[in-house]
Design an enzyme around this catalytic site. Structure first.
Site, PDB file in Angstrom:
ATOM      1  N   LYS A  34      -6.820   0.411  11.777  1.00 44.62           N
ATOM      2  CA  LYS A  34      -8.251   0.507  12.106  1.00 44.62           C
ATOM      3  C   LYS A  34      -9.058   1.149  10.976  1.00 44.62           C
ATOM      4  CE  LYS A  34      -7.926   4.838  14.614  1.00 44.62           C
ATOM      5  NZ  LYS A  34      -7.467   5.470  15.817  1.00 44.62           N
ATOM      6  N   HIS A 248       1.824   7.873  -6.088  1.00 47.15           N
ATOM      7  CA  HIS A 248       0.511   7.795  -6.743  1.00 47.15           C
ATOM      8  C   HIS A 248       0.517   8.410  -8.157  1.00 47.15           C
ATOM      9  CE1 HIS A 248      -0.481   6.636  -2.789  1.00 47.15           C
ATOM     10  NE2 HIS A 248      -0.848   7.800  -2.292  1.00 47.15           N
TER      11      HIS A 248
END
Ligand code: NDP
Ligand code: BG6
Length: 477
Positions: A34, A248
């Site tokens: 979402k 990352h």
């Protein structure tokens, strides 16, 4: 001095994806779906970058109707144009299920779809990846003729070398081909990260400074101003090294340190990154500072009240090749710090006026490039003064990382996704230190929420050859 301000629009990107696609989001009822997946799909829809025939199916265990699912998604689709949001939602369907029979029904639905191209986005918890991928392979029509099947996977991909190897083997045994797998590291979709290659490719003068002769140290810093709030259960099992460093930060390091491939095709690019990963030694405990913010243990989702999971770390490493020999690469990341900031700082040799010459690529909050140089103090003085030159992306319209990466999936471009061998090489760098800290039960240094990190940070950064408090000098003289 501000030398450039950029404005451009990503709508002008040409979409060379196939004409139709069916997207299946597994775990569609969850947080990632979402907050990231569906908003990214909406952005592509709005920019007419989805194939003209696109159908999106959500699949998860939670009972919901199509209507209920659309209602659940709508508050997360922040777009001023409600009409576009409603049009987008009309192509979003939902089917609840978990049993084998439910998957078979899903398969029948997908078979009836007008498209031969299928993108499956696995937005499920990592412990059900392998199982979901296996069911998918068995039940769904995964060998369409004249079409493609691509599987998008979210991190974490394992939690150490061994678990990563197991996951890779499992997917391999299930006969997923590497060219079907898109492992997301969303940092690779960030504007400034994409810019690293352009900067290096398109500025030969810069490349001549991109080595140990000119660069004294590289500092990659990723600070977050919020804690683990609400995600403590997940975070406490992983910690900052697995959450940020292994993926990352290491990806940023490889993009900075790699030799520029002659062609920037996915294979050459990923080979170049892999070569660097293989030149990074395993991390030494003496090269690490660990911290945990005060109040971390109060998160109700953390079960272990005596947890020693670090929420901050600073680690020095090296790239053992001719280009970077003896240049410290200092990686630093932490939660609940004083700022949200992510920067790659290259500090050049030779310091004047206490300020080094530096090139700083700021990823966030606002993508910016700083170059600091010594110039004459304006007026009667001949004293040099440090000033910054700046490329400011300002309000330029930039796609969110997920939007850009999903577009790459539809286009079949794998350069910005993590290949299996890269993944394994990155776990090999960190697994020994993870094991060691766990075995020795290393207690992290405490730090205050909203601070710059543990008290020992400045001393540690100096000791590993980094500059503790770089900030851009004034732009206006
Ligand atoms: P959630 O816990 O919200 O779960 C995602 C979905 O998986 C839910 O829809 C849930 O739906 C379904 N699910 C949960 N358990 C099972 C199970 N045992 N079997 C089948 N389905 C299950 O996770 P997130 O959305 O936060 O994360 C999804 C993935 O993305 C994870 O791998 C996470 O590490 C990764 N990720 C998440 C980020 C984020 O910001 N949230 C950021 C980066 C990566 P239902 O219960 O209806 O079946
Ligand atoms: C995720 C981590 O991969 O990256 C989170 O799991 C972290 O803990 C997030 O907050 C940071 O992403 P960004 O894009 O907000 O810098």
């Amino acid at each position: 001095m501000i030398i450039c301000s950029l404005t451009f629009c990503f709508c002008s990107v040409v979409n060379d994806a196939k004409e139709s696609v069916t997207i299946l989001v597994v775990g569609a009822s969850g947080d990632l779906a979402k907050r990231k997946t569906y908003p990214a799909l909406l952005a592509l829809y709005k920019a007419s970058l989805l194939p003209s025939v696109t159908i999106i199916w959500g699949f998860a265990r939670t009972e919901m109707t199509h209507y209920g699912f659309r209602h659940h998604l709508k508050p997360f689709l922040n777009d001023a144009d409600e009409c576009v949001v409603d049009q987008f939602l009309s192509i979003c369907n939902y089917r609840p299920g978990s049993s084998y029979g439910d998957w078979e029904s899903m398969d029948s639905i997908l078979k009836a779809s007008p498209s031969r191209n299928l993108v499956v986005y696995l937005a499920t918890p990592p412990n059900v990846f392998a199982q979901s991928a296996a069911v998918l392979k068995k039940t769904l029509t995964l060998t369409p003729t004249n079409g493609f099947v691509r599987l998008v996977l979210e991190k974490p991909f394992g939690s150490d070398t061994e678990s990563c190897e197991t996951l890779l083997r499992t997917l391999n045994n299930q006969e997923w081909l590497e060219q079907q797998l898109y492992r997301i590291d969303h940092y690779l979709g960030k504007e400034m990260v994409q810019n690293i290659l352009t900067l290096r490719q398109q500025n030969r003068w810069l490349n001549s400074l991109w080595n140990k002769d000119a660069v004294k140290s590289v500092h990659i810093i990723c600070k977050e101003s919020f804690g683990t709030d609400g995600r403590g259960g997940y975070f406490d099992r992983y910690g900052i090294i697995r959450d940020i460093f292994q993926n990352h930060l290491l990806q940023l390091l490889t993009l900075v340190a790699m030799d520029m491939p002659e062609k920037s095709c996915a294979t050459k690019l990923r080979n170049a990154k892999l070569e660097i990963l293989r030149k990074i030694p395993v991390i030494n405990l003496e090269d690490c500072l660990f911290g945990q913010y005060e109040g971390y243990k109060d998160d109700s989702s953390i079960e272990n009240r005596d947890t020693v999971t670090p929420t901050y770390a600073c680690i020095r490493t090296w790239v053992h090749n001719e280009t970077w020999r003896n240049v410290p690469f200092v990686l630093e990341a932490g939660k609940a710090l004083n700022d949200r900031l992510c920067e790659i700082r290259l500090h050049f040799r030779g310091v004047k006026n206490g300020q080094p010459n530096s090139l700083v690529l700021r990823l966030q909050p606002v993508p910016t490039i700083f170059l600091t140089a010594n110039v004459k103090t304006p007026g009667f003085s001949y004293n040099p003064v440090s000033a910054r030159m700046q490329v400011d992306y300002g309000q330029a319209l930039m796609p969110d990382a997920y939007t850009r990466l999903l577009l790459d999936v539809f286009r079949g471009k794998q350069a910005n996704f993590v290949r299996d061998d890269e993944l394994l090489a990155s776990w090999k760098i960190f697994t020994p230190i993870l094991n060691q800290t766990e075995q020795l039960n290393i207690v992290p240094e405490p730090y205050m929420r909203g601070s710059t990190g543990p008290d020992k940070r400045v001393e540690f950064l100096r000791s590993v050859g980094a500059i503790p408090s770089w900030s851009p000098p004034p732009s206006a003289l």
